[in-house]
Design a protein around this motif. Structure first.
Motif, PDB file in Angstrom:
ATOM      1  N   ARG A 105      -8.967 -30.993   2.218  1.00  0.00           N
ATOM      2  CA  ARG A 105      -9.741 -30.489   1.082  1.00  0.00           C
ATOM      3  C   ARG A 105     -10.737 -29.413   1.511  1.00  0.00           C
ATOM      4  O   ARG A 105     -11.006 -28.482   0.759  1.00  0.00           O
ATOM      5  CB  ARG A 105     -10.439 -31.645   0.364  1.00  0.00           C
ATOM      6  CG  ARG A 105      -9.427 -32.483  -0.414  1.00  0.00           C
ATOM      7  CD  ARG A 105     -10.004 -33.677  -1.097  1.00  0.00           C
ATOM      8  NE  ARG A 105     -11.106 -33.363  -1.979  1.00  0.00           N
ATOM      9  CZ  ARG A 105     -11.758 -34.262  -2.706  1.00  0.00           C
ATOM     10  NH1 ARG A 105     -11.398 -35.533  -2.656  1.00  0.00           N
ATOM     11  NH2 ARG A 105     -12.754 -33.908  -3.467  1.00  0.00           N
ATOM     12  N   SER A 122     -10.526 -25.826  -0.252  1.00  0.00           N
ATOM     13  CA  SER A 122     -11.649 -25.396  -1.090  1.00  0.00           C
ATOM     14  C   SER A 122     -12.541 -24.349  -0.438  1.00  0.00           C
ATOM     15  O   SER A 122     -13.248 -23.621  -1.127  1.00  0.00           O
ATOM     16  CB  SER A 122     -12.514 -26.605  -1.469  1.00  0.00           C
ATOM     17  OG  SER A 122     -13.212 -27.102  -0.329  1.00  0.00           O
ATOM     18  N   GLU A 154      -7.649 -36.313   4.569  1.00  0.00           N
ATOM     19  CA  GLU A 154      -7.874 -35.782   3.224  1.00  0.00           C
ATOM     20  C   GLU A 154      -9.095 -34.868   3.190  1.00  0.00           C
ATOM     21  O   GLU A 154      -9.061 -33.801   2.583  1.00  0.00           O
ATOM     22  CB  GLU A 154      -8.039 -36.923   2.211  1.00  0.00           C
ATOM     23  CG  GLU A 154      -8.265 -36.413   0.799  1.00  0.00           C
ATOM     24  CD  GLU A 154      -8.518 -37.509  -0.224  1.00  0.00           C
ATOM     25  OE1 GLU A 154      -8.821 -37.157  -1.376  1.00  0.00           O
ATOM     26  OE2 GLU A 154      -8.424 -38.712   0.130  1.00  0.00           O
TER      27      GLU A 154
END
Length: 131
Positions: free
Chosen positions: A44, A48, A40
């Motif tokens: 991410r 991002s 995860e």
């Protein structure tokens, strides 16, 4: 944005689902810090464009700079030859990567093979960084 996440399967995760990560200043090559990521966190980070880690002590996702404002903008992500270490080349916002208020977490050097000596100054008091 690409939704294909098969590239995550090419990472060699340890038995806890983690991979070690080195954050390096993209401009100078200085090593700023070492941390961990799970799937995860790595996903991410890619989504991002900012470093997101897994905190083993807090057992949760940790967006670097979420409290301090010292975000790491990711310039490049590399995987080592064995697929079990990630290198992030980053722009360190605010010039401070370490929770001690220093530029790098690697601020202590072994001197004469016998004692540790601090080599970098505190740039900002942690009490002023973390409220």
């Amino acid at each position: 944005m690409v939704n294909d996440t098969r590239w995550l399967n090419e990472v060699t995760w340890d038995d806890q689902g983690l991979i070690p990560v080195i954050a390096q200043d993209a401009a100078t090559g200085d090593v700023l810090m070492f941390a961990w990521m799970n799937r995860e966190a790595l996903s991410r980070t890619v989504e991002s464009g900012e470093a997101v880690y897994w905190s083993r002590s807090r057992r949760k996702i940790w967006h670097k700079g979420e409290e301090s404002g010292h975000v790491q903008k990711v310039i490049e992500i590399r995987l080592d030859c064995d697929g079990d270490v990630i290198l992030l080349k980053v722009e360190q916002q605010g010039g401070i990567a370490c929770h001690t208020g220093r530029r790098s977490c690697f601020f202590t050097r072994l001197h004469d093979g016998s004692q540790w000596q601090v080599q970098e100054p505190v740039l900002k008091d942690p009490k002023d960084i973390y409220k």
